[in-house]
Design an enzyme around this catalytic site. Structure first.
Site, mmCIF file in Angstrom:
data_model
loop_
_atom_site.group_PDB
_atom_site.id
_atom_site.type_symbol
_atom_site.label_atom_id
_atom_site.label_comp_id
_atom_site.label_asym_id
_atom_site.label_seq_id
_atom_site.Cartn_x
_atom_site.Cartn_y
_atom_site.Cartn_z
ATOM 1 N N CYS A 4 40.715 35.910 33.976
ATOM 2 C CA CYS A 4 40.800 35.597 35.009
ATOM 3 C C CYS A 4 40.222 34.553 35.450
ATOM 4 O O CYS A 4 38.816 34.694 34.496
ATOM 5 C CB CYS A 4 40.590 37.136 35.517
ATOM 6 S SG CYS A 4 39.631 36.440 38.400
ATOM 7 N N CYS A 64 38.337 42.681 36.950
ATOM 8 C CA CYS A 64 37.716 42.072 38.009
ATOM 9 C C CYS A 64 38.004 43.278 38.987
ATOM 10 O O CYS A 64 36.901 43.073 40.010
ATOM 11 C CB CYS A 64 37.982 40.822 38.299
ATOM 12 S SG CYS A 64 39.835 40.502 38.942
ATOM 13 N N HIS A 75 38.374 33.549 37.651
ATOM 14 C CA HIS A 75 37.263 33.863 38.756
ATOM 15 C C HIS A 75 35.903 35.023 38.393
ATOM 16 O O HIS A 75 34.948 34.546 38.530
ATOM 17 C CB HIS A 75 37.914 34.825 40.470
ATOM 18 C CG HIS A 75 39.055 33.781 40.973
ATOM 19 N ND1 HIS A 75 39.702 34.625 42.103
ATOM 20 C CD2 HIS A 75 38.990 32.661 40.627
ATOM 21 C CE1 HIS A 75 40.569 33.239 41.781
ATOM 22 N NE2 HIS A 75 40.016 31.746 42.074
ATOM 23 N N HIS A 76 36.440 35.896 37.155
ATOM 24 C CA HIS A 76 35.372 36.624 37.071
ATOM 25 C C HIS A 76 35.384 36.548 35.975
ATOM 26 O O HIS A 76 34.617 36.991 34.806
ATOM 27 C CB HIS A 76 35.540 37.939 37.791
ATOM 28 C CG HIS A 76 35.143 37.772 39.091
ATOM 29 N ND1 HIS A 76 36.241 37.973 40.259
ATOM 30 C CD2 HIS A 76 33.674 37.416 39.800
ATOM 31 C CE1 HIS A 76 35.595 37.858 41.157
ATOM 32 N NE2 HIS A 76 34.212 37.451 40.821
ATOM 33 N N HIS A 90 44.099 43.858 36.752
ATOM 34 C CA HIS A 90 42.975 42.710 37.318
ATOM 35 C C HIS A 90 41.552 43.721 36.418
ATOM 36 O O HIS A 90 41.295 44.417 37.546
ATOM 37 C CB HIS A 90 43.424 42.257 37.692
ATOM 38 C CG HIS A 90 43.854 41.328 37.611
ATOM 39 N ND1 HIS A 90 44.476 40.139 37.824
ATOM 40 C CD2 HIS A 90 45.594 41.379 38.084
ATOM 41 C CE1 HIS A 90 45.218 39.347 38.014
ATOM 42 N NE2 HIS A 90 46.129 40.193 37.610
#
Length: 207
Positions: free
Chosen positions: A92, A163, A94-95, A161
């Site tokens: 991912c 995250c 984003h993280h 996911h």
């Protein structure tokens, strides 16, 4: 379109060398509150540097080139070619947490077909980058569409996911599904239903 999306990823950014990566990992270890020089962690920066080469190996691959060799021997075949349960490992963006799941890729040929292993390689080439599942699904579908000019393309990804499972809402066992429908699959609801039924049957038989 797919080639442009692939080239945009990482464009214009100099690649750090191994020493830079290991230094960054040591900084992250200190940020976590631990000592990068203690016995259990002293080799971790080197391990992470090696792992990054594998996790993000997709940046070194041209996905379209994987589909450059096609075959006309099956030119009379009119039905869907479907490869189910392709293992998918991504990260991912984003993280930088793991995305783990499976991809189901199908197409309806128009004169030419591609070796089935190339479908799996295509998924892996796009997955082993910093990704969004939505974009990953579209990239796989559009690359197949552009390379083969088939009558239809279908891509479905089911993934969990990290995250979401390990931070924030901390919800485990939740899977996300994304889909890309092109050509015949976009126009024909029955074809989409048939594709999803085949995917469900394949997943059930794999358990």
């Amino acid at each position: 379109m797919a080639e442009q999306a692939a080239s945009d990823l990482g464009a214009g950014h100099g690649k750090p060398d191994r020493a830079d990566i290991e230094s960054a990992v040591r900084t992250l270890i200190r940020a976590a509150g631990d000592n990068p020089d203690r016995e259990g962690l002293v080799d971790t920066p080197a391990r992470v540097a090696r792992a990054y080469r594998e996790w993000f190996s997709g940046y070194a691959i041209d996905p379209a080139a994987l589909l450059s060799r096609t075959f006309a021997e099956a030119q009379s075949y009119q039905e869907t070619v479907l490869l189910c349960n392709i293992p998918l490992v991504s990260t991912c963006e984003h993280h930088m947490a793991p995305i783990i799941g499976v991809a189901h890729v199908g197409y309806r040929p128009c004169e030419r077909v591609v070796g089935i292993s190339k479908l799996s390689r295509l998924v892996d080439a796009f997955a082993r980058r910093l990704q969004l599942q939505e974009r990953l699904t579209q990239q796989i579908g559009m690359t197949l569409w552009d390379a083969l000019a088939p009558r239809g393309v279908a891509v479905v990804i089911d993934a969990t996911h990290g995250c979401m499972a390990t931070r924030g809402v901390n919800q485990r066992g939740v899977a996300m599904r994304t889909a890309c429908w092109l050509g015949d699959f976009q126009a024909d609801r029955d074809l989409r239903r048939e594709f999803l039924t085949s995917v469900s049957d394949a997943r059930a038989s794999a358990r």
